[in-house]
Design a protein around this motif. Structure first.
Motif, PDB file in Angstrom:
ATOM      1  N   UNK A  95       0.834  -1.210   0.000  1.00 59.85           N
ATOM      2  CA  UNK A  95       0.000   0.000   0.000  1.00 59.85           C
ATOM      3  C   UNK A  95       0.870   1.261   0.000  1.00 59.85           C
ATOM      4  N   UNK A  96       1.941   1.219   0.804  1.00 60.19           N
ATOM      5  CA  UNK A  96       2.852   2.363   0.839  1.00 60.19           C
ATOM      6  C   UNK A  96       3.528   2.584  -0.511  1.00 60.19           C
ATOM      7  N   UNK A  97       3.897   1.476  -1.183  1.00 57.14           N
ATOM      8  CA  UNK A  97       4.505   1.584  -2.508  1.00 57.14           C
ATOM      9  C   UNK A  97       3.508   2.153  -3.506  1.00 57.14           C
ATOM     10  N   UNK A  98       2.231   1.704  -3.393  1.00 60.09           N
ATOM     11  CA  UNK A  98       1.177   2.253  -4.256  1.00 60.09           C
ATOM     12  C   UNK A  98       1.045   3.767  -4.058  1.00 60.09           C
ATOM     13  N   UNK A  99       1.041   4.189  -2.793  1.00 57.36           N
ATOM     14  CA  UNK A  99       0.931   5.618  -2.493  1.00 57.36           C
ATOM     15  C   UNK A  99       2.147   6.383  -3.024  1.00 57.36           C
ATOM     16  N   UNK A 100       3.323   5.764  -2.889  1.00 56.50           N
ATOM     17  CA  UNK A 100       4.543   6.386  -3.407  1.00 56.50           C
ATOM     18  C   UNK A 100       4.474   6.539  -4.920  1.00 56.50           C
ATOM     19  N   UNK A 101       3.903   5.534  -5.593  1.00 52.73           N
ATOM     20  CA  UNK A 101       3.742   5.595  -7.044  1.00 52.73           C
ATOM     21  C   UNK A 101       2.800   6.729  -7.435  1.00 52.73           C
ATOM     22  N   UNK A 102       1.677   6.867  -6.692  1.00 52.66           N
ATOM     23  CA  UNK A 102       0.724   7.938  -6.977  1.00 52.66           C
ATOM     24  C   UNK A 102       1.355   9.316  -6.741  1.00 52.66           C
ATOM     25  N   UNK A 103       2.130   9.414  -5.651  1.00 54.68           N
ATOM     26  CA  UNK A 103       2.801  10.678  -5.355  1.00 54.68           C
ATOM     27  C   UNK A 103       3.809  11.018  -6.450  1.00 54.68           C
ATOM     28  N   UNK A 104       4.520   9.990  -6.936  1.00 59.49           N
ATOM     29  CA  UNK A 104       5.503  10.218  -7.993  1.00 59.49           C
ATOM     30  C   UNK A 104       4.825  10.728  -9.263  1.00 59.49           C
ATOM     31  N   UNK A 105       3.710  10.086  -9.642  1.00 62.15           N
ATOM     32  CA  UNK A 105       2.975  10.517 -10.837  1.00 62.15           C
ATOM     33  C   UNK A 105       2.459  11.940 -10.662  1.00 62.15           C
ATOM     34  N   UNK A 106       1.909  12.228  -9.460  1.00 65.62           N
ATOM     35  CA  UNK A 106       1.389  13.562  -9.190  1.00 65.62           C
ATOM     36  C   UNK A 106       2.506  14.603  -9.208  1.00 65.62           C
ATOM     37  N   UNK A 107       3.670  14.207  -8.705  1.00 65.51           N
ATOM     38  CA  UNK A 107       4.815  15.120  -8.700  1.00 65.51           C
ATOM     39  C   UNK A 107       5.256  15.455 -10.114  1.00 65.51           C
ATOM     40  N   UNK A 108       5.265  14.438 -10.984  1.00 65.86           N
ATOM     41  CA  UNK A 108       5.635  14.666 -12.384  1.00 65.86           C
ATOM     42  C   UNK A 108       4.648  15.620 -13.051  1.00 65.86           C
ATOM     43  N   UNK A 109       3.340  15.376 -12.797  1.00 64.55           N
ATOM     44  CA  UNK A 109       2.316  16.254 -13.373  1.00 64.55           C
ATOM     45  C   UNK A 109       2.444  17.673 -12.826  1.00 64.55           C
ATOM     46  N   UNK A 110       2.678  17.776 -11.506  1.00 64.68           N
ATOM     47  CA  UNK A 110       2.796  19.098 -10.886  1.00 64.68           C
ATOM     48  C   UNK A 110       4.005  19.844 -11.416  1.00 64.68           C
ATOM     49  N   UNK A 111       5.107  19.112 -11.617  1.00 70.44           N
ATOM     50  CA  UNK A 111       6.320  19.742 -12.135  1.00 70.44           C
ATOM     51  C   UNK A 111       6.110  20.241 -13.556  1.00 70.44           C
TER      52      UNK A 111
END
Length: 336
Positions: A95-111
């Motif tokens: 679950x933590x890895x899933x959340x990390x993946x979502x955060x990574x995708x969101x970070x890329x979009x935000x950047x």
């Protein structure tokens, strides 16, 4: 629920040890029973040792997966096929890895959004600023041949300065909204009256643009709980947007309708409209359709983004619909 094998085996060990103690305490020479207890105890010990070694291997595998995840490989997952407690731990890690993946995708979009925003802001600030500097230099160099020409230059500088100030103000407003630094003071408001007031303010602009006004607003009070300044800003932005982009259709319509738990304020025009592929992007920051990017048609691209943020902070929704060339609608929904 599946039983914990380790606890079960340790419990059996304790029972066997208890049997040994009882035999020794009673001084009964039961050789066969002692041998059976010893063999059982040895077997359980071997099983526990094997389980311990397997857990150690599993733990090393989990550490390796976590290292890969921390280094950016968030596509890896742990397989659960062990004791219930270990499986629960594995599920939590996944679950933590899933959340990390979502955060990574969101970070890329935000950047990407941040870079696009900065690029657009830089362009929109530089363009009027360059124009202002050019006309100021022209005045300093006495390029203007007549008083009328000088006044024309001054008028252009004034308009460009006003537009630049408006853009900077909107950038600061969005920054405050993002930081949740815009204080809201909810109160009971008559949305019908506020809609009428907003339209009255735009009557001179509508007359100048030769646009017909169709208003369908109930005479009765339409009460909502919201921040007055926010609602004024939202209405101003949406009406201004409709007037700005709907001049070609020569029509502006405002309708206020009552629904079960909310009031819907619909503002529509018959301008060029918004292509279907761009409709979902109109509330993005600095987003403008290709046509509106020219100085003739373009605004700052922040008005709709600010309106959406303010509507949502007041517990409402806003959406857009468009049939290019026929009808473009913006609807604001606020709870009763």
């Amino acid at each position: 629920m599946k039983r914990d094998k380790t606890i079960l085996l340790i419990g059996m060990q304790l029972l066997l040890l208890t049997g040994f103690i009882v035999i020794e305490a009673t001084n009964q020479p039961q050789v066969f029973l002692r041998g059976a207890l010893f063999i059982a105890l040895a077997g359980i010990t071997v099983m526990l040792l094997f389980m311990r070694l397997r857990f150690k291997v599993k733990l090393a595998s989990m550490i390796e997966v976590l290292r890969r995840a921390s280094s950016g490989n968030v596509n890896t997952r742990l397989l659960a096929n062990d004791e219930p407690v270990v499986n629960e731990f594995i599920f939590t890690i996944n679950e933590l890895i899933d959340q990390l993946d979502k955060i990574r995708v969101q970070t890329i979009k935000s950047e990407a959004a941040r870079k696009s925003l900065l690029s657009n802001i830089s362009h929109d600030i530089r363009t009027p600023l360059t124009s202002i500097i050019g006309y100021v230099d022209a005045l300093n160099d006495d390029i203007a041949a007549s008083r009328e020409e000088k006044l024309e230059y001054i008028g252009i500088i004034s308009r460009k300065s006003t537009a630049l100030k408006q853009l900077i103000d909107e950038i600061f407003d969005l920054a405050k909204l993002d930081a949740d630094e815009v204080p809201l003071r909810p109160e009971t408001l008559d949305l019908a009256e506020m809609a009428r007031e907003s339209i009255i303010e735009f009557l001179p602009v509508l007359k100048q643009a030769n646009m017909k006004l169709i208003a369908s607003i109930p005479e009765k009070k339409c009460l909502v709980t919201a921040d007055r300044l926010s609602v004024q800003r939202i209405l101003n932005n949406i009406v201004k947007n409709a007037v700005h982009h709907g001049q070609h259709g020569k029509l502006l319509a405002v309708e206020l309708t009552e629904h079960t738990a909310s009031y819907h304020l619909t503002i529509w025009d018959k301008g060029q409209g918004i292509p279907e592929e761009e409709l979902a992007k109109v509330f993005e920051r600095m987003y403008r359709t290709e046509r509106s990017r020219s100085s003739m048609f373009g605004g700052s691209g922040l008005g709709l983004a600010i309106s959406k943020a303010l509507v949502e902070k007041n517990g409402g929704n806003i959406w857009a619909e468009s049939q290019p060339g026929k009808k473009t609608t913006f609807t604001i929904s606020l709870p009763k």
